[in-house]
Every structure is written in structure tokens, then in C-alpha cells.
Design an enzyme around this catalytic site. Structure first.
Site, PDB file in Angstrom:
ATOM      1  N   GLU A 118       0.833  -1.209   0.000  1.00 53.51           N
ATOM      2  CA  GLU A 118       0.000   0.000   0.000  1.00 53.51           C
ATOM      3  C   GLU A 118       0.871   1.264   0.000  1.00 53.51           C
ATOM      4  OE1 GLU A 118      -4.035  -1.577   2.189  1.00 53.51           O
ATOM      5  OE2 GLU A 118      -2.432  -0.837   3.476  1.00 53.51           O
TER       6      GLU A 118
ATOM      7  N   GLU B  57      -6.326  -7.511  -1.146  1.00 50.41           N
ATOM      8  CA  GLU B  57      -6.824  -7.492   0.232  1.00 50.41           C
ATOM      9  C   GLU B  57      -8.302  -7.167   0.183  1.00 50.41           C
ATOM     10  OE1 GLU B  57      -5.026  -5.089   3.222  1.00 50.41           O
ATOM     11  OE2 GLU B  57      -3.008  -5.916   2.923  1.00 50.41           O
TER      12      GLU B  57
END
Length: 702
Positions: free
Chosen positions: A232, A326
């Protein structure tokens, strides 16, 4: 030879049609060096009439054919073509779930893999926790509970592919997002960007780590099919605007390729949904580049199309298999906040939507486990949680990492809000498209309630500083600041600042903003006040009696694991609240120190406000083979629990919402089991082993 020419010709036609990347065109050039080939739809590579040929030796031929077969999708290959994952040349949808080796007793790894398979998953997603393996700089540990290579091997033995996420940053509600605390002590350190001291540390760790996984790649007969670069990153750096950030990401890929080669799919992950998702171009420098596949993440939704549109617009043509790396089925729970608890209806709706997309996905989490010892992290940036819940300020995570995911902390099928079965909701949604799972759910691990455990032997913290401390550093009078935990060489536990002169009956003003994270003030070893960084108000005034030494005990409740403030250090910041000289004591709470304390029989009741931090020891007697259990903190206040040397983590009975700590059977033995409790307020005389976890509504924040 004509057979080689025929194979090479089709090979060239394929690449011309696919507009393959530059590395693959070099394979074509090798064939052209031996034969004149005119690619279909292309141009002749040499003038008419100049046809020359030569015989390839066997080694050269087999090498070229091997690389060609890997591109086409031969047995032992996992690649991306036409926006599709191909495993051994056959399209495959990756159905994965996150599962973390430090959060599960090693003895239960295989059991948890089998439960994951029973969901209908074919892959696990695995972080690698840098600070778990290099707690002290240069001292690497991959043994026992930290044997991540064995963890990956067992996943493969259970028929699961592996998406490996080696960081170096991972987030994961883990202390400092997996980055070692000692990085914060380096002069000029900047985390997660091109910075000489940071890159030097990353190089050493990945140099130690990544070669261990080369034999475990799918192309080598192992289970690893994908390797993620960073995590991320677009929520922290910006590859589009900051050259140092892009250079950092390029460097990570170079390290990975040097250690693992090119026969594995490399990925990144960034926000694909939400009001302000992290832009893929901020998190990855590989825009329209086949080298790395950008994937997306986000919570359960009725519609994932916007994330996949972003993904396809960023990736190179043909190199964008739908991948939601995710899929946040649950959520984390901070101390002082309601427990995360999704409903089976939310699970079912969100899973059916992702299945309808014909997309690959990874559940975060499939099984969460436990934040043992002091490994739980903390969030600080405002974040949107499930059902619109907003977390702001400092949010330290509880010990349980149950996460309201399909498989509970203890390994059972989890039950969500309104009583629905979360495991069944996920399994049944997956089965709509892919059929019922071939694996059945293993029988639940037995749980026992062993009853009350008396804690008759005690040892005070203040009376045993010499046995508990790993440093004692003098701070001269007039110092402008006290040393942080990290400056003292301490990455976890407690730090004690002792004002050795005492007071003149003054009022001590403690600025809440300087407390990282929770402070208790003691005069003559009796508590006179406490400050938690999430308390209301800006400061706390504590009246102190004259002529007595003052102890300021500060607890580190977890380094920040997400956002730009992951560089935050712990301790009491700013100007010392009292004049005079200090001594700073490091208290890492290592079991070797705690177990060696000179415990004595308890003299009367030591409980309640005004009591000093107290270690208490007792015995849990088990007749027969041990079973899983929970230790209920009712009657205690706040502290830590060790059983047979295993630190079960933090409890905070007076805050919640968690009021039991999971104690798995592998930590126990038949016969006598040592139980040690440190209560920071000296509360309680016993602890109780119960069969089920206790969760209660939060009545106070800290």
C-alpha cells in the site's frame, strides 16, 4: 533445423500479436540469429536472398525452448497472459486468504491451512515480519516459531499456492508495520523511501531473507506464485511526484529479481475503493509496464468494478488480471472501541459480488490469530472502519487478532453480528462459482475451563529494578528532554524515569501530547495519577507531596503501524515535568528476567489505586492432555500474562472490549504450568481459566 524454425516461427507470431515486453523480444533475436524469419504481420529481419542457418548446440536450444515454454505456460509456470493468470498453461482464479505465522502457534500452522482450504481457497497470502526476525540489528532468527520457510513449505504440502509479501513494510496492525524499532535510532533515517541508512538496512535483511525462498518458487517446484513489492505504498509515498520514492520501489524489485529471478509474478497493492483511494500511480512506478502487476484492495462491497477499472487503466495491456489482493472481510479492534463484528449478510453479499466479477481475491483475513507479547501495533491517522465507523487519534490494537474473519482466533467457524456463520457465508458464496470445497472443515480443537488459578507469590516492580532493567542511564539536572525508549536501546515494554531529588510539594503538569503512550506517576511507590494520550483535555495536573522521589512509568502500547507517523518514538517527550536529575530504566519485560524474580508469599491484599505494579505467580495444574483455554482478566486491571514462558499479550480489564486472553494447548503441559501476571496497578489475587472468550461493551476509553 526445420523443426526449430517451425517452433520459433510460431513463437515470433505469438509475441508480435501480444506486443510483448522488451526482454521477451531478446528471445526472438536469438532465433533470428540462426534463421531468417518473417513474423506474421511483421517485417523481414534480413534481406531477401541472404538466408543463412546454423545448428544450435543442445544446451543453447534447450535453454531457449525452456524460456519459450515458460512464456507459453508449460508445467511449472505461473504467468499472466491476456489479463489472466495461467498456472501450467491453464487459466486459474486465485482464491486466497491472509494467514500470519507469528500469530499462530507453530504446532497449529497445518491445522489452520486445512481450515483455510475448507473455505474453498486455493492460496494463502503471507506477510513476512521484518522486526520478528531482526529484533536486534544484525541478529537474524528464522528458527522455531519464526521459521517462515517451514510455514511456506507446509502451505505447499497442503496443496495451497502462496502469495508472498516480504515488505519490507507490511502494516498488518503489527508493531511499526513490521519495521524494526532500531531503524528510528539511525541518524538521517527516512523510512520507506530512497535513503542511504534505510536502504542499507533493507539490503541486509532482504539479502538474508529472499534467497531462502528461491527453491520454493512454483517454477522450482514450490508453492510461491506471486511476490508483492512493498505494501500500500501509495498511502505513504508518491512514485509519480517523488523520484526518491520511485527509486526506492525500483530498487526493491531489483533486489527481488536478483534473489528470486523472473519466473514469478511480481505485484503491488494500493487502494481501489473508498472516497479517496490511494492512486495506483502513487504506489507503483510501473505504469503500463509488464514488469509488475498492480493490484487493488478495499472492503466488502456490492460492486468492485471501479477498482478493476482503475487497475486495468494502470497496468500494461494484457497484464491486468482482476486481483483484489486485500478484501477486508473484517476489521481490527483498538482498545476502548467496540469489537469489530461483521454480519453474515455483509459477508455473503460482498463475496457473491467478487465471485460474480470472475476475479482473483485474497481475504484479509481468512484467519487472524493473536498478537502475542507486545507485537500489536497502533493506528493514528483517521481511518474509516466497518459500517462507517471512524477511528481517529491514537488507536492501539487489542491482543486478539480475531478480526471478525471467517475462522476465529481459536480456529472455529466464526459467528458474526446477529448470530450468522461467517465461515459458511464465505464458503457458500465461493461455491456458487467454483463448487463445494473438496476439503472438509477439521473438527474444532477441544477447549477446557480449568477454573481459578491462585497467584500466591508476588514480587514488586520497584523493589526489583536491578533484576528487571536492561539499562539505567543518568539524565543530568537541566536536561532539555528525557531519552526516548529507542534512544535507550529499548523497543518494547516499559521505561521508568526516576526523579532522584524529589519534590518540594509542587504540582506536576504533564502535557498529554508528550506521553507516548501511557504514564503512571508514583510517589514513594504509590500511584498518584495516570495520563493516557487518548484522555480528554490537554494536560493533567498531579499534586505531589514534598520530599519524596517521583517515579514516572511509561508504557509503550505499540508503535504506529500505518500512516506517515510510523517514525514516532516512545517514552515521555518534551521538557521534563519536574526539575532535577533523573535516572532512566529500561524494562523490556523479558521472560528470562521476570521468571528469575525473587517471588515471596503474598502478605495481605495488594489491590487498587495506590498500589504499585506487581508481579504475581501461581500454578495451573492440568490432569491429562492439555486443551485450549482462555484466561479471564476479571478482577485485574491492566498488564501482561506469561504461561510457561509464553507471553500471551496485553490485557486491559478496565477498558476492554477484550477481557480474555487465548491460551492454546501447545503452550501448556500435563501437570504443573507456571502462570505469571504483571498488573500495572497491583490488582487481583487470581485469574480464571474459562472455556469461551468474554467480550463486553466499552465503558471507558483508557
Amino acid at each position: 533445423s526445420s523443426s526449430f524454425l517451425a517452433q520459433s516461427s510460431s513463437f515470433i507470431e505469438y509475441f508480435t500479436h501480444q506486443r510483448a515486453m522488451q526482454r521477451e523480444w531478446r528471445l526472438v533475436a536469438a532465433a533470428l540469429a540462426a534463421n531468417v524469419i518473417t513474423a506474421s504481420g511483421g517485417t523481414s529481419r534480413c534481406p531477401a536472398g541472404s538466408v543463412q542457418s546454423r545448428e544450435f548446440d543442445e544446451v543453447e536450444f534447450l535453454q531457449l525452448r525452456g524460456e519459450r515454454d515458460a512464456v507459453w505456460g508449460s508445467p511449472g509456470s505461473f504467468i499472466v497472459r491476456n489479463d489472466t493468470f495461467l498456472k501450467d498453461g491453464v487459466p486459474v482464479i486465485v482464491r486466497s486468504g491472509s494467514i500470519h505465522y507469528p500469530r499462530i502457534p507453530r504446532e497449529y500452522w497445518r491445522d489452520r491451512f486445512q481450515r483455510v482450504k475448507a473455505l474453498g481457497l486455493n492460496t494463502i497470502t503471507a506477510y513476512i515480519f521484518w522486526n520478528f526476525h531482526e529484533e536486534q540489528e544484525g541478529m537474524f532468527d528464522f528458527s522455531g516459531q519464526k521459521d517462515v520457510v517451514e510455514f511456506v513449505k507446509q502451505a505447499g504440502q497442503e496443496g495451497l499456492m502462496v502469495l508472498l509479501r516480504p515488505g519490507p513494510y507490511i502494516c498488518g496492525e503489527w508493531d511499526q508495520g513490521g519495521l524494526p524499532w532500531w531503524l528510528l535510532t539511525k541518524p538521517g533515517m527516512k523510512l520507506r523511501t530512497w535513503n542511504d541508512p534505510y536502504i542499507a538496512a533493507v539490503d541486509k535483511f532482504w539479502g538474508e531473507l529472499l534467497p531462502k525462498f528461491k527453491p520454493l518458487l512454483y517454477s522450482q517446484g514450490g508453492p510461491i506464485v506471486m511476490v508483492q513489492i512493498e505494501n500500500e505504498y501509495g498511502s505513504y509515498g508518491n512514485c509519480q511526484e517523488n523520484p526518491d520514492d520511485a527509486r526506492y520501489m525500483y530498487h526493491l524489485l531489483d533486489l527481488a529479481v536478483a534473489a528470486l529471478g523472473e519466473d514469478v509474478v511480481y505485484t503491488t497493492i494500493d487502494g481501489g475503493e473508498g472516497m479517496e483511494p490511494a492512486k495506483l500511480e502513487a504506489g507503483s512506478p510501473w505504469y503500463r509496464n509488464r514488469t509488475v502487476v498492480a493490484t487493488v484492495d478495499g472492503g466488502l462491497s456490492k460492486d468492485y468494478s471501479h477498482g478493476f477499472v482503475n487497475q486495468q487503466a494502470f497496468n500494461a495491456p494484457g497484464n491486468s488480471p482482476k486481483m483484489w489482493s486485500e478484501l477486508w472481510v473484517g476489521w481490527f479492534t483498538p482498545w476502548g472501541s467496540p469489537a469489530a463484528n461483521k454480519s453474515a449478510e455483509e459477508f455473503s453479499e460482498g463475496m457473491l459480488a467478487i465471485v460474480r466479477e470472475n476475479a482473483s481475491f485474497s481475504l484479509y483475513m481468512a484467519h487472524g490469530g493473536t498478537n502475542y507479547a507486545t507485537w500489536s501495533g497502533a493506528n493514528q491517522n483517521s481511518a474509516e472502519g466497518p459500517s462507517g465507523t471512524t477511528y481517529s487519534g491514537f488507536q492501539p490494537d487489542i491482543t486478539s487478532y480475531d478480526y471478525s474473519c471467517p475462522i476465529s482466533e481459536q480456529g472455529r467457524q466464526n459467528i458474526g453480528r446477529h448470530g450468522g456463520n461467517l465461515f459458511a457465508a464465505v464458503r457458500d458464496a465461493i461455491a456458487v462459482a467454483y463448487g463445494p470445497p473438496k476439503a472438509s472443515f477439521p473438527p474444532p480443537k477441544a477447549v477446557s475451563a480449568y477454573g481459578a488459578i491462585e497467584l500466591p507469590d508476588v514480587a514488586t516492580l520497584f523493589g526489583n529494578l536491578e533484576d528487571l532493567q536492561s539499562c539505567d542511564e543518568s539524565v543530568p539536572e537541566g536536561a532539555q528532554e528525557l531519552p526516548t525508549m529507542e534512544a535507550l536501546g529499548l523497543g518494547k515494554g516499559l521505561v521508568l524515569y526516576r526523579n532522584i531529588v524529589g519534590t518540594n510539594g509542587e504540582t506536576m503538569i504533564v502535557d498529554k501530547a508528550n506521553v507516548k503512550d501511557r504514564l503512571q506517576a508514583f510517589v514513594a511507590h504509590s500511584e498518584v495519577g495516570q495520563v493516557y494520550r487518548m484522555d480528554l483535555g490537554d494536560s493533567l495536573n498531579i499534586s505531589l507531596p514534598a520530599g519524596k522521589p517521583v517515579d514516572l512509568l511509561v508504557e509503550n502500547k505499540g508503535h504506529i503501524n500505518y500512516g506517515t507517523n510510523i517514525k514516532e518514538q516512545k517514552g515521555l517527550m518534551g521538557q521534563p515535568p519536574l526539575s532535577g536529575a533523573y535516572t532512566a530504566y529500561c524494562l523490556p519485560l523479558e521472560y528470562s528476567q521476570v521468571s528469575a524474580l525473587p517471588f515471596q508469599p503474598r502478605q495481605g491484599q495488594s489491590k487498587g489505586l495506590g498500589a504499585e505494579p506487581l508481579f504475581m505467580r501461581g500454578t495451573l495444574q492440568i490432569d491429562g492432555p492439555p486443551q485450549d483455554t482462555y484466561l479471564d482478566s476479571r478482577g485485574l486491571d491492566k498488564g501482561y500474562i506469561w504461561v510457561n514462558g509464553h507471553n500471551l499479550g496485553r490485557y486491559w480489564e478496565t477498558v476492554g472490549p477484550q477481557h480474555t486472553l487465548y491460551l492454546p494447548a501447545p503452550f501448556l503441559q500435563q501437570g504443573a504450568n507456571e502462570v505469571i501476571v504483571l498488573d500495572l496497578h497491583g490488582a487481583g489475587t487470581n485469574i480464571t481459566s474459562v472455556e469461551w472468550p468474554r467480550w463486553e461493551p466499552v465503558t471507558r476509553k483508557g
